[in-house]
Write a protein that holds these residues in place. Structure first.
Motif, PDB file in Angstrom:
ATOM      1  N   TYR A 224      -9.680  51.647 -72.000  1.00  0.00           N
ATOM      2  CA  TYR A 224      -9.449  51.311 -70.590  1.00  0.00           C
ATOM      3  C   TYR A 224      -8.178  51.995 -70.086  1.00  0.00           C
ATOM      4  N   GLU A 225      -7.172  51.996 -70.950  1.00  0.00           N
ATOM      5  CA  GLU A 225      -5.919  52.614 -70.546  1.00  0.00           C
ATOM      6  C   GLU A 225      -6.124  54.104 -70.277  1.00  0.00           C
ATOM      7  N   GLN A 226      -6.886  54.764 -71.161  1.00  0.00           N
ATOM      8  CA  GLN A 226      -7.147  56.194 -70.950  1.00  0.00           C
ATOM      9  C   GLN A 226      -7.940  56.430 -69.663  1.00  0.00           C
ATOM     10  N   LEU A 227      -8.772  55.444 -69.308  1.00  0.00           N
ATOM     11  CA  LEU A 227      -9.537  55.570 -68.066  1.00  0.00           C
ATOM     12  C   LEU A 227      -8.695  55.258 -66.840  1.00  0.00           C
ATOM     13  N   GLY A 228      -7.483  54.784 -67.094  1.00  0.00           N
ATOM     14  CA  GLY A 228      -6.611  54.450 -65.975  1.00  0.00           C
ATOM     15  C   GLY A 228      -6.817  53.040 -65.454  1.00  0.00           C
ATOM     16  N   PHE A 229      -7.491  52.193 -66.218  1.00  0.00           N
ATOM     17  CA  PHE A 229      -7.685  50.810 -65.778  1.00  0.00           C
ATOM     18  C   PHE A 229      -6.452  49.982 -66.149  1.00  0.00           C
ATOM     19  N   ASP A 230      -6.101  49.101 -65.252  1.00  0.00           N
ATOM     20  CA  ASP A 230      -5.045  48.147 -65.548  1.00  0.00           C
ATOM     21  C   ASP A 230      -5.670  47.010 -66.363  1.00  0.00           C
ATOM     22  N   VAL A 231      -5.321  46.944 -67.633  1.00  0.00           N
ATOM     23  CA  VAL A 231      -5.988  45.948 -68.485  1.00  0.00           C
ATOM     24  C   VAL A 231      -5.609  44.516 -68.118  1.00  0.00           C
ATOM     25  N   ASN A 232      -4.564  44.363 -67.319  1.00  0.00           N
ATOM     26  CA  ASN A 232      -4.203  43.020 -66.877  1.00  0.00           C
ATOM     27  C   ASN A 232      -4.895  42.619 -65.583  1.00  0.00           C
ATOM     28  N   ALA A 233      -5.697  43.531 -65.052  1.00  0.00           N
ATOM     29  CA  ALA A 233      -6.404  43.210 -63.814  1.00  0.00           C
ATOM     30  C   ALA A 233      -7.440  42.128 -64.092  1.00  0.00           C
ATOM     31  N   LYS A 234      -7.797  41.431 -63.033  1.00  0.00           N
ATOM     32  CA  LYS A 234      -8.758  40.341 -63.192  1.00  0.00           C
ATOM     33  C   LYS A 234     -10.180  40.868 -63.109  1.00  0.00           C
ATOM     34  N   LEU A 235     -11.030  40.272 -63.905  1.00  0.00           N
ATOM     35  CA  LEU A 235     -12.451  40.571 -63.823  1.00  0.00           C
ATOM     36  C   LEU A 235     -13.091  39.561 -62.882  1.00  0.00           C
ATOM     37  N   PRO A 236     -13.789  40.039 -61.857  1.00  0.00           N
ATOM     38  CA  PRO A 236     -14.444  39.089 -60.962  1.00  0.00           C
ATOM     39  C   PRO A 236     -15.502  38.308 -61.730  1.00  0.00           C
ATOM     40  N   ASN A 237     -15.526  37.013 -61.548  1.00  0.00           N
ATOM     41  CA  ASN A 237     -16.527  36.208 -62.252  1.00  0.00           C
ATOM     42  C   ASN A 237     -16.944  35.065 -61.364  1.00  0.00           C
ATOM     43  N   PRO A 238     -18.147  34.574 -61.563  1.00  0.00           N
ATOM     44  CA  PRO A 238     -18.693  33.587 -60.618  1.00  0.00           C
ATOM     45  C   PRO A 238     -17.911  32.277 -60.595  1.00  0.00           C
ATOM     46  N   ASP A 239     -17.207  31.971 -61.650  1.00  0.00           N
ATOM     47  CA  ASP A 239     -16.432  30.736 -61.654  1.00  0.00           C
ATOM     48  C   ASP A 239     -15.072  30.922 -60.995  1.00  0.00           C
ATOM     49  N   GLY A 240     -14.747  32.177 -60.702  1.00  0.00           N
ATOM     50  CA  GLY A 240     -13.423  32.434 -60.148  1.00  0.00           C
ATOM     51  C   GLY A 240     -12.312  32.188 -61.154  1.00  0.00           C
ATOM     52  N   LEU A 241     -12.644  32.227 -62.425  1.00  0.00           N
ATOM     53  CA  LEU A 241     -11.628  31.986 -63.447  1.00  0.00           C
ATOM     54  C   LEU A 241     -10.691  33.175 -63.568  1.00  0.00           C
ATOM     55  N   ASP A 242      -9.532  32.899 -64.138  1.00  0.00           N
ATOM     56  CA  ASP A 242      -8.555  33.963 -64.326  1.00  0.00           C
ATOM     57  C   ASP A 242      -8.899  34.709 -65.611  1.00  0.00           C
ATOM     58  N   ILE A 243      -9.728  35.725 -65.458  1.00  0.00           N
ATOM     59  CA  ILE A 243     -10.174  36.477 -66.627  1.00  0.00           C
ATOM     60  C   ILE A 243      -9.727  37.921 -66.473  1.00  0.00           C
ATOM     61  N   ARG A 244      -9.052  38.418 -67.489  1.00  0.00           N
ATOM     62  CA  ARG A 244      -8.539  39.776 -67.427  1.00  0.00           C
ATOM     63  C   ARG A 244      -9.498  40.740 -68.112  1.00  0.00           C
ATOM     64  N   LEU A 245      -9.251  42.010 -67.942  1.00  0.00           N
ATOM     65  CA  LEU A 245     -10.112  43.022 -68.546  1.00  0.00           C
ATOM     66  C   LEU A 245     -10.206  42.863 -70.054  1.00  0.00           C
ATOM     67  N   VAL A 246      -9.097  42.464 -70.661  1.00  0.00           N
ATOM     68  CA  VAL A 246      -9.117  42.247 -72.112  1.00  0.00           C
ATOM     69  C   VAL A 246      -8.566  40.848 -72.373  1.00  0.00           C
ATOM     70  N   PRO A 247      -8.903  40.270 -73.521  1.00  0.00           N
ATOM     71  CA  PRO A 247      -8.461  38.898 -73.788  1.00  0.00           C
ATOM     72  C   PRO A 247      -6.935  38.799 -73.816  1.00  0.00           C
ATOM     73  N   THR A 248      -6.435  37.688 -73.329  1.00  0.00           N
ATOM     74  CA  THR A 248      -4.986  37.512 -73.251  1.00  0.00           C
ATOM     75  C   THR A 248      -4.546  36.406 -74.205  1.00  0.00           C
ATOM     76  N   THR A 249      -3.280  36.353 -74.457  1.00  0.00           N
ATOM     77  CA  THR A 249      -2.753  35.295 -75.327  1.00  0.00           C
ATOM     78  C   THR A 249      -2.953  33.940 -74.661  1.00  0.00           C
ATOM     79  N   ALA A 250      -2.983  33.934 -73.314  1.00  0.00           N
ATOM     80  CA  ALA A 250      -3.225  32.678 -72.616  1.00  0.00           C
ATOM     81  C   ALA A 250      -4.598  32.112 -72.954  1.00  0.00           C
ATOM     82  N   GLU A 251      -5.520  32.984 -73.259  1.00  0.00           N
ATOM     83  CA  GLU A 251      -6.856  32.534 -73.664  1.00  0.00           C
ATOM     84  C   GLU A 251      -6.881  32.131 -75.135  1.00  0.00           C
ATOM     85  N   GLY A 252      -5.774  32.301 -75.809  1.00  0.00           N
ATOM     86  CA  GLY A 252      -5.737  31.990 -77.232  1.00  0.00           C
ATOM     87  C   GLY A 252      -6.015  33.194 -78.108  1.00  0.00           C
ATOM     88  N   ALA A 253      -6.095  34.375 -77.496  1.00  0.00           N
ATOM     89  CA  ALA A 253      -6.356  35.570 -78.298  1.00  0.00           C
ATOM     90  C   ALA A 253      -5.044  36.095 -78.877  1.00  0.00           C
TER      91      ALA A 253
END
Lengths: 554, 437
Positions: free
Chosen positions: B398-427
């Protein structure tokens, strides 16, 4: 039931006396506004319009035509019988008429045959399939993500909805049952309403209830209003059983309200600002349901009536049908008031409301506008064309060709087997699908929003229909298409039959000439093999299936 | 006329419906943080799980119970890097790619391992996450100005199954699977080319369609049919026009086609090169047949030469055309295979599933070639150093593609989901592949 119908009949009779003074467009038409695009007269040959003058059939027409007159908008002509029969079948039972059905209707000399057809269609078994599909969208009936019903519950839920529709359960009772039941999701199907939600947070449930039954999006509400409403849904318990994916949904008086709401409020508040009183031990959902379905509720019947209108007319009096708010007024307030009152007076008889709309001259207008402006569309001056629903399209193609659909499901287990001859409108589970259904915009059933059904034509849809392997196979090898071909490929009776099968009408003289020319040139081509006539006949079927006339409900 | 979703986002008109859609699909927070080096990804998906020991992590010292008959790894054009003996052509291109030998996730089931490797998320979450292809299709596709008629996410030729590609992003971001076989002439891509219908008949039929367009003519000039008419023009651009020619491999010289290998995989590599050349941002080559519980070594001798030829020529060809710098090649499967050969019945010389340690290869798109990341123990059973998880690979791409990995992924629940798993998610924290970036 008959008492309710009698009530509605009384309402209609009252409106009929009003109607006698009207018949506004039987004679001269008002002048056109200067900006309007006008089309030439359809002429006697038009397969789409009847030459009969447009006259008012019921109170709906009185109201719509009066507004058109006020706005100086000229209504379209009346639809031809051929357009009507196709439209009524598609709209009422989501099913294309067969060639025989179309022919019988076209040749029927009875002057009230349209009303008679509407009555017959409303009693067809496909009616329940089709409207359970529509409600399945609204109620988000599907197995998996983000709705976690799972197959057993989906089947129970869908069967319940379909039975309610088949039996024409009064709408207020339908909603009360959805909102207030307790029990197992496998056995007491309506409790699945509280499971077919993206989150079990009382706020999320309140949002879903508002969207589903009040046609209102809570994201624009003040926070206190949603908080107040959410309190009605803060004592819903969910508990598992020994059975896999079975869950008991029940009123849990001991459950503490969610902290988000409890911090602000002690008692629930109705969305109109009235404070509710809940007796100790009383299920607050009961109190809410009673408020919701009361005839005095400004949202309830209005939402249902507007939705019924939207489903049949292709556009709500308030558009979108799930975006009712003060700054999104109805295009014709008097019309919506009337529909709402008629619905309440019939004791929430959905079928009677549909019958009322279907019998109106407004519904039966042609889709060729006299005035092609957004204003004309918003005021129902002509029928609004819209692409066939994905499911309806699949069924229509299979009905024409004799082909079948291959369904698949992403649910790993229990494995859901759907035989290929099941019609797509009869699928209960939004997770059971096919590549074709996905391409043609079947709604994901995530949110229940009407806009989820995306019917805008795309290039990949056209690719599939123009040139996809499946459609070619169905046209070339489908048993019904074979039978049609064997009954005389290329000759005039074949052409007429094919038109009746696919477009529900007879071809015009010009079309017969054009087709004859195509067949001639194909057969006359020196390189043509023995199969040239058959190939030309298949090309004709292909062309009709790919026409705008077939792709659209018009 | 209703606004399209794109109109809503572009013009910033946020009404009732618009608000929701914009929320769900809008570009909020999508500003590309790092500079984009890569424009496209070609994913070579080794369906079933390829053996790491017989490909990019040979263990000649482990003995024949581990190597089987393939016990003579070969040197490459990179000093100190050896790979499997059935990959001689890839050995000559080793300066173009890097090998991660310390991939791990410990998952031995096809479904959940495929899911993890391609979404970067541990299976079992309530949400079904989209795979990399669908994320690229969201961030590089029609929503953000992609204009190509070829869909932005193409799978050659069959969907991988076992995994819902678009997850919660929905069918709009699902891949277009070509079907058919590029080895055949013509390559009968679903909807684009229909065998048995000549171009002349296509033209005749289109004319017939227009002649019989009674309803369309009655509505001529009305906006109601605009989208329909437009969709036909676009479809015929693919069927009869230039756009669909991307799939016409007969436009390549015989020599080129031979060079890639006259087999489904080789010709898929060629088709992938043509797609990337025309700006398609994500292509999956679904290379099946690596689930070798039985007849493992026979299968290696048959299939590794196809891989060797197709992939090495793809690397060389992309490099010659100056496209390798902007195209990531991502090779790998859902896991490795049991290092110790299962000689016993019923396997009789097979290898089982092995999620403890396996290899992934990355090339191009800003990744340096000629490097090795991490290592496994002497028998290829456990990761010895620098464990790399699927999400580390995905985040780096993603980084090579120029994506901000901390950006949010749109999801139907409107949850705070980033492009890659975060420590906040327990990852656990992402460890970027800095060695090769």
């Amino acid at each position: 039931m008959s008492a309710m119908r009698a009530l509605l009949v009384a309402v209609l009779a009252a409106s009929a006396t009003l109607a006698t003074t009207a018949a506004p467009y039987a004679g001269q038409n008002p002048p056109l506004p200067a900006t309007a695009v006008t089309l030439g007269p359809p002429g006697a040959q038009s397969p789409f319009e009847s030459t009969a003058a447009v006259t008012s059939n019921n109170k709906i027409d009185d109201i719509v035509f009066a507004q058109l007159k006020r706005l100086n908008l000229k209504p379209a002509g009346s639809s031809s019988d051929a357009v009507f029969v196709r439209r009524a079948y598609l709209d009422v039972i989501g099913t294309l008429p067969t060639a025989d059905e179309a022919r019988t209707f076209l040749d029927d000399q009875n002057p009230s045959k349209r009303a008679a057809l509407v009555d017959r269609l409303l009693e067809r078994p496909e009616y329940a399939d089709y409207w359970a599909m529509k409600w399945g969208d609204v109620l988000r009936i599907k197995s998996e993500f983000p709705i976690n019903l799972w197959p057993n519950a989906v089947q129970a839920y869908h069967r319940w909805v379909k039975t309610a529709i088949r039996d024409n359960m009064p709408y207020d009772r339908f909603v009360r049952e959805l909102l207030t039941q307790n029990g197992s999701n496998f056995r007491v199907a309506p409790v699945n309403f509280y499971r077919a939600v993206q989150s079990r947070d009382p706020l999320a449930i309140a949002s879903t209830v508002a969207l589903t039954f009040m046609g209102t999006r809570t994201d624009r509400w003040p926070k206190e209003r949603l908080d107040g409403m959410s309190m009605f849904f803060s004592r819903i318990g969910y508990k598992p059983t020994g059975e896999w994916k079975e869950e008991i949904v029940y009123f849990d008086p001991d459950k503490a309200p969610a902290p988000s709401a409890a911090g602000v409020l002690k008692q629930p508040v109705f969305p109109d600002g009235t404070r509710a009183t809940i007796a100790p031990g009383q299920d607050p959902r009961e109190v809410f349901a009673t408020w919701l379905i009361s005839p005095a509720n400004p949202w309830f019947a209005r939402t249902a009536a507007n939705r019924a209108w939207y489903w049949l007319m292709g556009r709500g009096v308030i558009q979108d049908p799930d975006d009712i708010r003060p700054d999104n007024p109805p295009s014709n307030p008097e019309l919506l008031d009337y529909l709402e009152k008629a619905f309440v007076a019939s004791r929430y008889d959905f079928k009677a409301l549909q019958r009322l709309i279907l019998n109106s001259a407004t519904y039966q207008l042609s889709s060729l506008p006299q005035t092609a402006t957004p204003e004309a569309e918003a005021n129902f001056a002509h029928a609004i064309i819209r692409p066939l629903d994905a499911e309806v399209l699949v069924d229509a193609i299979n009905q024409i060709t004799g082909g079948a659909e291959e369904y698949q499901s992403a649910i790993p287990e229990p494995f859901t087997f759907v035989p290929p001859d099941v019609r797509s409108i009869a699928l209960g589970d939004g997770s059971v699908t096919s590549a074709f259904l996905e391409t043609f915009g079947r709604p994901p059933r995530d949110s229940g929003l009407a806009s989820e059904r995306n019917s805008r034509p795309t290039a990949s849809q056209r690719l599939q229909l123009l040139n996809g392997g499946d459609i070619q196979r169905k046209i070339q090898q489908g048993p019904k298409m074979q039978a049609l071909l064997q009954a005389g490929g290329g000759g005039q009776p074949f052409i007429v039959n094919l038109y009746l099968t696919i477009l529900s009408r007879r071809p015009t003289d010009d079309e017969i000439k054009a087709v004859g020319g195509y067949v001639q040139s194909a057969v006359g081509n020196p390189q043509a093999g023995g199969g040239a006539r058959r190939q030309a006949a298949l090309d004709l079927a292909w062309a009709l299936i790919n026409s705008a006339e077939f792709r659209y409900r018009h | 006329m209703a606004l399209t979703r794109r109109d809503v986002i572009r013009t910033g008109i946020v009404g009732g419906a618009g608000l929701l859609l914009a929320d769900r699909f809008g570009p909020r927070g999508w500003a590309a943080a790092p500079a984009a080096k890569a424009k496209s990804i070609i994913q070579i998906w080794m369906w079933g799980g390829p053996c790491h020991i017989d490909t990019f992590d040979p263990k000649p010292g482990a003995g024949s119970d581990y190597t089987g008959p393939l016990d003579k790894p070969i040197p490459t054009n990179v000093d100190g890097l050896q790979i499997g003996e059935l990959l001689p052509l890839l050995a000559r291109q080793a300066d173009k790619y890097s090998v991660i030998r310390s991939m791990t996730h410990g998952n031995n089931a096809h479904e959940s391992a495929s899911y993890w490797v391609q979404t970067g998320r541990k299976p079992g979450d309530r949400l079904v996450f989209p795979g990399v292809g669908s994320v690229v299709s969201l961030l590089r596709g029609y929503n953000v100005g992609y204009k190509g008629l070829i869909p932005p996410y193409v799978v050659l030729t069959q969907l991988q199954g076992r995994f819902s590609e678009s997850g919660f992003l929905g069918p709009r971001f699902a891949p277009f699977a070509t079907g058919s076989d590029p080895q055949q002439t013509p390559f009968a891509v679903q909807g684009v080319i229909t065998p048995g219908i000549t171009e002349q008949r296509q033209r005749d039929r289109r004319e017939l369609l227009h002649t019989l367009n009674t309803f369309g003519n009655a509505l001529k000039g009305q906006p109601a049919l605009d989208a329909f008419v437009q969709s036909e023009d676009q479809a015929y651009e693919l069927i009869l026009g230039d756009a669909g020619k991307v799939f016409d491999l007969s436009q390549e010289t015989n020599e080129t086609r031979e060079r890639y290998g006259r087999n489904t995989f080789g010709q898929s590599c060629l088709a992938a090169r043509r797609l990337v050349e025309r700006g398609v941002p994500y292509v999956t080559i679904n290379f099946q047949g690596w689930d070798t519980h039985k007849q493992h070594f026979q299968t290696m001798r048959q299939r590794l030469p196809w891989l060797d030829k197709g992939m090495s020529v793809l690397l060389a060809d992309l490099a010659e055309r100056g496209l390798l710098d902007s195209t990531i090649i991502w090779w790998g499967g859902e896991f490795g295979r049991t290092p110790r050969v299962q000689w016993e019945a019923p396997w009789n010389g097979g290898r089982g599933h092995w999620g403890q340690a396996f290899s992934t290869v990355l090339a191009g798109g800003g990744f340096k070639g000629g490097h090795v990341i991490g290592s496994t123990d002497a028998r290829g059973e456990e990761v010895r150093e620098r464990p790399v998880y699927p999400e580390d690979v995905i985040a780096s791409m993603y980084e090579q593609l120029g994506f901000d990995v901390n950006a949010k992924l749109p999801n139907p629940d409107g949850l705070d989901i980033r492009l890659v798993p975060t420590t906040a998610e327990g990852a656990q924290p992402i460890k970027r592949l800095t060695e090769i970036m």
